[in-house]
Design a protein around this motif. Structure first.
Motif, PDB file in Angstrom:
ATOM      1  N   LEU A 216       0.836  -1.201   0.000  1.00 24.95           N
ATOM      2  CA  LEU A 216       0.000   0.000   0.000  1.00 24.95           C
ATOM      3  C   LEU A 216       0.876   1.260   0.000  1.00 24.95           C
ATOM      4  CD1 LEU A 216      -2.855   1.136   0.042  1.00 24.95           C
ATOM      5  CD2 LEU A 216      -2.800   1.053   2.538  1.00 24.95           C
ATOM      6  N   SER A 217       1.951   1.212   0.764  1.00 29.35           N
ATOM      7  CA  SER A 217       2.865   2.359   0.809  1.00 29.35           C
ATOM      8  C   SER A 217       3.406   2.661  -0.580  1.00 29.35           C
ATOM      9  CB  SER A 217       4.041   2.062   1.747  1.00 29.35           C
ATOM     10  OG  SER A 217       3.560   1.684   3.012  1.00 29.35           O
ATOM     11  N   GLN A 218       3.752   1.593  -1.283  1.00 34.16           N
ATOM     12  CA  GLN A 218       4.274   1.726  -2.643  1.00 34.16           C
ATOM     13  C   GLN A 218       3.206   2.313  -3.569  1.00 34.16           C
ATOM     14  OE1 GLN A 218       7.571   0.785  -3.217  1.00 34.16           O
ATOM     15  NE2 GLN A 218       7.208   1.949  -5.100  1.00 34.16           N
TER      16      GLN A 218
ATOM     17  N   MET B  43       0.668   4.154  -2.780  1.00 33.72           N
ATOM     18  CA  MET B  43       0.444   5.576  -2.486  1.00 33.72           C
ATOM     19  C   MET B  43       1.474   6.430  -3.195  1.00 33.72           C
ATOM     20  SD  MET B  43      -0.293   5.414   1.592  1.00 33.72           S
ATOM     21  CE  MET B  43      -1.948   5.118   2.253  1.00 33.72           C
ATOM     22  N   ALA B  44       2.707   5.977  -3.139  1.00 30.76           N
ATOM     23  CA  ALA B  44       3.808   6.767  -3.702  1.00 30.76           C
ATOM     24  C   ALA B  44       3.736   6.860  -5.218  1.00 30.76           C
ATOM     25  CB  ALA B  44       5.143   6.163  -3.272  1.00 30.76           C
ATOM     26  N   GLU B  45       2.992   5.957  -5.847  1.00 26.29           N
ATOM     27  CA  GLU B  45       2.914   5.942  -7.314  1.00 26.29           C
ATOM     28  C   GLU B  45       1.793   6.815  -7.870  1.00 26.29           C
ATOM     29  OE1 GLU B  45       2.437   1.796  -7.997  1.00 26.29           O
ATOM     30  OE2 GLU B  45       4.555   1.334  -7.600  1.00 26.29           O
ATOM     31  N   GLN B  46       1.032   7.455  -6.990  1.00 20.26           N
ATOM     32  CA  GLN B  46      -0.114   8.245  -7.453  1.00 20.26           C
ATOM     33  C   GLN B  46       0.290   9.628  -7.950  1.00 20.26           C
ATOM     34  OE1 GLN B  46      -3.196   6.768  -7.421  1.00 20.26           O
ATOM     35  NE2 GLN B  46      -2.079   4.971  -6.686  1.00 20.26           N
ATOM     36  N   ASP B  47      -0.590  10.203  -8.756  1.00 20.20           N
ATOM     37  CA  ASP B  47      -0.437  11.612  -9.122  1.00 20.20           C
ATOM     38  C   ASP B  47      -1.104  12.500  -8.079  1.00 20.20           C
ATOM     39  OD1 ASP B  47       0.865  11.309 -11.710  1.00 20.20           O
ATOM     40  OD2 ASP B  47      -1.014  10.358 -12.318  1.00 20.20           O
TER      41      ASP B  47
END
Lengths: 130, 123, 101
Positions: free
Chosen positions: B110-112, B114-118
């Motif tokens: 989930l952390s990953q 989140m980090a991939e969002q715009d």
């Protein structure tokens, strides 16, 4: 850079509206733009013009309006959240037969689509809430 | 709009329903915003996992059934409906007790994600 | 891609601070604002935790820190004190800003 801000809390009760305003001012001072501030949840109370604020306190709605006027910032109050909480402009008031309106100068009522649009078009969207 | 131009938007739900309106209005925004043709996902973590509990029955409170609103997520073309494994475990919730078949993901995943969002929208 | 995480809650009251630290990827930035600044105080459990999170870039907003009667001398080692201007610069430098409400 163009910023959009989402404000999820009303004035005074929570610091979110203050933080958003200070951020906006700092960004503008650095030459960035604030394309839109969208008010959601209790944030819609930032747009009431009926607040009577003690003289030694900051006037949050007026402060927003001034910022909007000086820097061409679009202040949008979410219509769905506003109707629930009794924030109406003249047109909304007529449409619902309420006989009074209370939207402060400098703000306008808009749909959720305006927030999504800001999120898509602005370089950054910052959320201020509780 | 071409897929490459679409923004990845993640709604983060960290609050329980009923005690406040945050969860409901966040969902209203998502359901409305889903029509904008972006790559929309929603993640339930921390107390937000309580939003997914099956058998919500708020009629005695005169409040809208939030579980029913959550189920409407399935009718939309979402990129993902995620629930965090660790948050479920901490609250002794099993994935079988949820109102819809959300994808159970580890905190690290989930952390990953989140980090991939715009764009990450929190309420 | 790098994220700027914003935490505005006291770690003594809400779980936003803990949840943020559990999810922030190494190399991302965490800025404590409003009541969030209480998460960086020396001699406290949350402060120790924040001090040890050396894989993160850690910041505290000075206006909120001073308003609450604290200064840089009260913070754990490794935390940078910035003002609103610095806040704007951080938001520019990170492609994504995520608030932990």
């Amino acid at each position: 850079m163009q910023f959009a801000l989402l404000v999820n809390e009303g004035p005074y009760q929570h610091q979110a509206a203050d933080s958003a305003w200070h951020f906006a001012r700092a960004a503008l001072a650095k030459g960035h733009g604030i394309s839109r501030v969208f008010f959601y949840h209790d944030g819609v109370y930032n747009g009431t013009r009926l607040g009577v604020v003690p003289q030694d306190e900051r006037h949050i709605p007026e402060r927003w309006a001034l910022l909007a006027k000086e820097h061409d910032v679009d202040l949008v109050i979410c219509v769905a959240a506003a109707q629930r909480r009794g924030i109406l402009d003249a047109a909304e008031s007529r449409r619902h037969g309420k006989g009074a309106d209370n939207l402060a100068e400098g703000f306008r009522i808009g749909g959720l689509g305006q927030l999504i649009e800001s999120g898509i078009e602005a370089d950054r969207l910052l959320v201020f809430g509780d | 709009m071409a897929a490459a131009n679409k923004k990845r938007i993640l709604y983060v739900q960290r609050r329980a329903p009923y005690g406040s309106l945050y969860a409901q209005e966040a969902l209203e925004m998502l359901l409305m915003g889903a029509a904008f043709g972006q790559r929309v996902s929603i993640a339930f973590l921390d107390d937000g996992v309580f939003q997914l509990k099956a058998e919500q029955a708020p009629s005695a409170l005169g409040m809208k059934n939030f579980g029913r609103m959550v189920r409407a997520l399935e009718l939309h073309d979402l990129e993902g409906i995620y629930v965090e494994r660790e948050s479920l475990d901490e609250r002794n919730l099993k994935s079988g007790q949820l109102v819809l078949p959300a994808e159970v993901v580890r905190r690290a995943e989930l952390s990953q994600l989140m980090a991939e969002q715009d764009l990450v929208l929190s309420f | 891609m790098s994220t700027l995480h914003l935490v505005n809650k006291s770690p003594f009251e809400k779980d936003a601070f803990d949840s943020c630290l559990r999810h922030a990827l190494p190399g991302s930035a965490v800025l404590l604002i409003e009541d969030g600044i209480y998460g960086a105080l020396q001699g406290t459990a949350p402060g120790d935790c924040f001090g040890q999170a050396t894989e993160l870039q850690r910041y505290v907003l000075v206006e909120d820190l001073r308003a609450r009667g604290f200064g840089a001398e009260h913070l754990v080692v490794g935390v940078q004190v910035i003002d609103y201007e610095g806040f704007v610069d951080l938001a520019v430098a990170h492609e994504l800003v995520q608030s932990w409400l």
